[in-house]
Write an enzyme that holds these catalytic residues in place. Structure first.
Site, short mmCIF file in Angstrom:
data_model
loop_
_atom_site.label_atom_id
_atom_site.label_comp_id
_atom_site.label_asym_id
_atom_site.label_seq_id
_atom_site.Cartn_x
_atom_site.Cartn_y
_atom_site.Cartn_z
N ASP A 43 0.84 -1.20 0.00
CA ASP A 43 0.00 0.00 0.00
C ASP A 43 0.88 1.25 0.00
OD1 ASP A 43 -2.91 1.12 0.59
OD2 ASP A 43 -1.50 2.23 1.85
N TYR A 48 3.17 10.15 0.56
CA TYR A 48 4.11 9.54 1.51
C TYR A 48 5.56 9.90 1.17
CZ TYR A 48 0.12 6.54 2.81
OH TYR A 48 -1.10 6.07 3.20
N LYS A 77 -2.47 6.24 -4.22
CA LYS A 77 -3.55 7.20 -3.94
C LYS A 77 -3.29 8.54 -4.63
CE LYS A 77 -3.78 5.00 0.58
NZ LYS A 77 -2.41 4.44 0.58
N HIS A 110 -7.46 9.99 -2.13
CA HIS A 110 -6.91 9.90 -0.78
C HIS A 110 -7.80 10.54 0.29
CE1 HIS A 110 -2.75 9.40 1.30
NE2 HIS A 110 -3.73 9.13 2.14
#
Length: 305
Positions: A43, A48, A77, A110
């Site tokens: 994931d 990130y 996402k 997201h």
């Protein structure tokens, strides 16, 4: 490995490796360890900031014969600053480039929030874009195009409530395959899970072990520890097994090899109905991520949850 069937008929592994807050320099090795242990679900997310390193780990694992691409299920996402019609596809293409992949198995919106292009976390009023200007359904329509064009095998959402999802169901054609939300015994999300199941939407639980401070709250909980002791398991394994037994996908994050193995082994833990009931009773509707960072009433964002 146990899988859940999405509304696209694709099989989604019930446990994956989360990469949120996995630092560059650590996440590469975590992904390599996870694949060797047996994980087939990774994931990710653009926000990130570590997708290039994740992508290199996937590339090297495939090149060295640890796994084939078609055996992996990779999620990423769309960040909030790419909700405009002209930004959705380029954002997906950049993620594919970062991950060194030709397609994603699952691509999620997201947050139900639109932000000015180039913003990570919104701070000033002008960083938010009212949903009257970029409605969720408009962004979702562009996500549908990615799905129809084969860049992604399934599309879904993250941090969406019933109202957000109903808007998509009313306005668009493709039902979200997944809704990824915070979920753990202190926030069991039973009402949202029931709603999503009625609409054939799989739930993925992020922070299934709690947040940084929340993990200790859960690991030291008397009920969780009692069950773990009886089953000769760890508290983390009990928490993950509880979710998986109720048909929830889990994506625990770790960069430690022993924890990665421990989490994966939770698939073998079997809770009885009494265990499940005792854990269900721990619910406090407590969120570690309350969405307040995205709230801005003047721009139309009163409450996220």
């Amino acid at each position: 490995m146990k899988t859940l069937t999405l509304n696209t008929d694709a099989l989604m592994p019930i446990i994956g490796l989360g990469t949120f807050l996995s630092a560059p320099g650590e996440v590469y090795q975590a992904v390599r360890w996870a694949i060797k242990v047996g994980y087939r679900h990774i994931d990710c997310a653009a926000i990130y900031g570590n997708q290039p390193e994740v992508g290199q780990a996937i590339h090297d694992a495939i090149a060295e014969g640890d796994i084939k691409r078609e055996e992996l299920f990779v999620t990423s996402k769309l960040w909030n600053d790419s909700h405009a019609i002209e930004d959705v596809r380029p954002a997906c293409e950049q993620t594919l480039k970062d991950l060194q992949l030709d397609y994603l198995d699952l691509y999620l919106m997201h947050w139900p929030v639109a932000q000015r292009k180039g913003t990570n976390m919104p701070k000033a009023d002008e960083d938010w874009i009212p949903l009257s200007q970029i409605p969720l359904w408009e962004t979702w329509s562009e996500m549908e195009k990615l799905y129809h064009d084969g860049l992604v095998k399934a599309i879904g959402v993250s941090n969406f409530n019933e109202s957000n999802i109903n808007l998509l169901l009313e306005k668009t054609q493709v039902v979200p395959a997944v809704n990824q939300v915070e979920c753990h015994p202190l926030l069991n999300q039973n009402a949202l899970i029931s709603f999503c199941r009625k609409n054939n939407i799989v739930i993925t639980a992020y922070s299934p072990l709690g947040a940084a401070e929340g993990s200790q709250m859960l690991f030291t909980n008397r009920v969780v520890r009692d069950i773990a002791t009886r089953l000769k398991a760890t508290p983390a394994q009990v928490l993950l097994a509880w979710q998986m037994q109720r048909g929830i996908v889990v994506i625990p994050k770790s960069v430690q090899e022993d924890r990665i193995k421990e989490n994966f082994a939770a698939q073998a833990i079997e809770l009885d109905s009494s265990d499940i009931g005792r854990i269900e009773a721990l619910n406090q509707n407590h969120r570690f991520f309350d969405g307040s960072s995205f709230e801005n009433p003047p721009q139309g964002y009163d409450k996220i949850f």
